[in-house]
Design an enzyme around this catalytic site. Structure first.
Site, short mmCIF file in Angstrom:
data_model
loop_
_atom_site.label_atom_id
_atom_site.label_comp_id
_atom_site.label_asym_id
_atom_site.label_seq_id
_atom_site.Cartn_x
_atom_site.Cartn_y
_atom_site.Cartn_z
N ASP A 47 16.56 77.46 21.70
CA ASP A 47 18.02 77.50 21.83
C ASP A 47 18.68 77.18 20.49
O ASP A 47 19.57 77.91 20.04
CB ASP A 47 18.49 76.47 22.87
CG ASP A 47 18.08 76.80 24.29
OD1 ASP A 47 18.89 77.36 25.03
OD2 ASP A 47 16.93 76.49 24.66
N THR A 140 17.35 79.00 30.38
CA THR A 140 16.36 78.13 29.74
C THR A 140 15.28 77.70 30.73
O THR A 140 14.10 77.59 30.36
CB THR A 140 17.05 76.89 29.12
OG1 THR A 140 18.02 77.33 28.17
CG2 THR A 140 16.05 76.01 28.42
#
Length: 366
Positions: A47, A140
């Site tokens: 990320d 995620t």
């Protein structure tokens, strides 16, 4: 006549493609460097790294544009080991085609540049000017469990989405492959990977994800649904993100007989846009929940340019000019334009039974 936003599209596609080089490397690593954010949602080194790479390219090409990014670098500034790990991963990430890499401005030079790039995604959003919405790793939890995830980037101008790009490393390249019930788990990027894109008014495309210059693209479109019994409904994996019980009741009301396909990320938008699925529902589990603009901006445009309609559960177009969230919308209903109103009617009926329904206004155009 040249296509509107041609340079923005090129930069966005190349930036997302380059970022997936990093995300795929982390995807194959058993230790993904996970932290927990204040809202208890996970964030990985992918990320942070993908956000830094993409924002660096945007700042190089569009220095006056604002950026709404999901991540910020406070945790990294206080964690020397994690910061060093991310820098080690991304400092050598570059496209294998030199002219394409030059378009993006080349690699970041040091850790401080990396941190500053991550923190540049701090725009409050809104309806004025040019604002990029970025989700460096959408889904995620899917990324962590080995399922679907997407690198997502969209340009919003005066509150209207003009360019949308999705990098989906674990989706099959072939647009004709239908979604299977297990599409959301145990996935691989070997032989997979698709880059989806759209510019408002210029249709939607897909192309294989690569490591250098952009590959050949082809137009995509939603599949006509002649019999709703055989439609494929997509929904989120996490029950905390989407009201599974209500969505199951809606599917039953529509007569859908196939099991729903549960997937993480905007890969759901991409899948229905190319006809691998048909309907995407995301009904809120709490009335006070506000969707984030980076979770929907690119997918919303790609579906609409592929011949679909995207509204909230009340039939209103998603409003990306409210700030960092879709503050004026509740839920998401995406389907081919021809059946969207029928799907909305089912949504209205089920929500009314649950005591949470409000009248659906006439279906908005693409």
């Amino acid at each position: 006549m040249s296509q509107a936003y041609a340079h923005e599209l090129q930069v966005a596609e190349l930036a997302v493609q380059r970022a997936t080089l990093l995300t795929k490397a982390v995807f194959h690593d058993k230790s993904k460097g996970t932290l927990s954010k204040d809202d208890h949602s996970p964030v990985t080194v992918a990320d942070f790294g993908a956000q830094a790479l993409i924002i660096q390219a945007l700042r190089k090409n569009f220095p006056h544009d604002e950026i709404v990014g999901e991540e910020e670098a406070t945790a990294l500034r206080a964690n020397d080991a994690l910061r060093a790990r991310i820098w080690t991963l991304l400092k050598d990430v570059r496209l294998e085609d030199a002219p394409s890499e030059a378009v993006l401005g080349g690699p970041l030079q040091n850790e401080m540049q990396m941190l500053d790039a991550i923190d540049a995604g701090n725009s409050a959003g809104g309806r004025r000017g040019r604002i990029w919405a970025l989700d460096p790793v959408d889904g995620t939890k899917g990324f962590l469990r080995g399922g679907q995830y997407a690198v997502c980037l969209a340009l919003i101008v005066q509150g209207d989405v003009k360019v949308g790009v999705l990098g989906c490393p674990n989706l099959p390249v072939d647009n004709d492959v239908p979604l299977s019930a297990d599409a959301g788990a145990d996935q691989t990027d070997e032989g997979h990977g698709v880059l989806f894109a759209a510019v408002q008014g210029f249709n939607a495309t897909s192309r294989p994800l690569g490591r250098g210059a952009l590959g050949p693209s082809q137009l995509i479109s939603m599949k006509p649904v002649s019999d709703l019994r055989h439609a494929t409904l997509c929904e989120s994996v996490e029950a905390g993100h989407s009201a599974h019980d209500e969505q199951s009741a809606i599917a039953q009301r529509l007569g859908i007989t196939r099991p729903s396909v549960r997937m993480d990320s905007q890969a759901k938008y991409a899948s229905i846009a190319r006809g691998a699925g048909d309907i995407y529902l995301r009904l809120p589990v709490r009335k006070d929940y506000e969707e984030k603009i980076w979770d929907h901006a690119a997918g919303d445009l790609i579906v609409r340019e592929a011949g679909g309609s995207v509204t909230d559960a009340n039939g209103h177009r998603l409003d990306f000019g409210q700030g960092r969230t879709l503050a004026s919308n509740q839920g998401v209903v995406a389907a081919p334009h021809a059946i969207h109103r029928e799907v909305l009617n089912a949504v209205e009926a089920i929500l009314a039974q649950k005591g949470g329904g409000t009248p659906v206004v006439p279906n908005m155009a693409r």
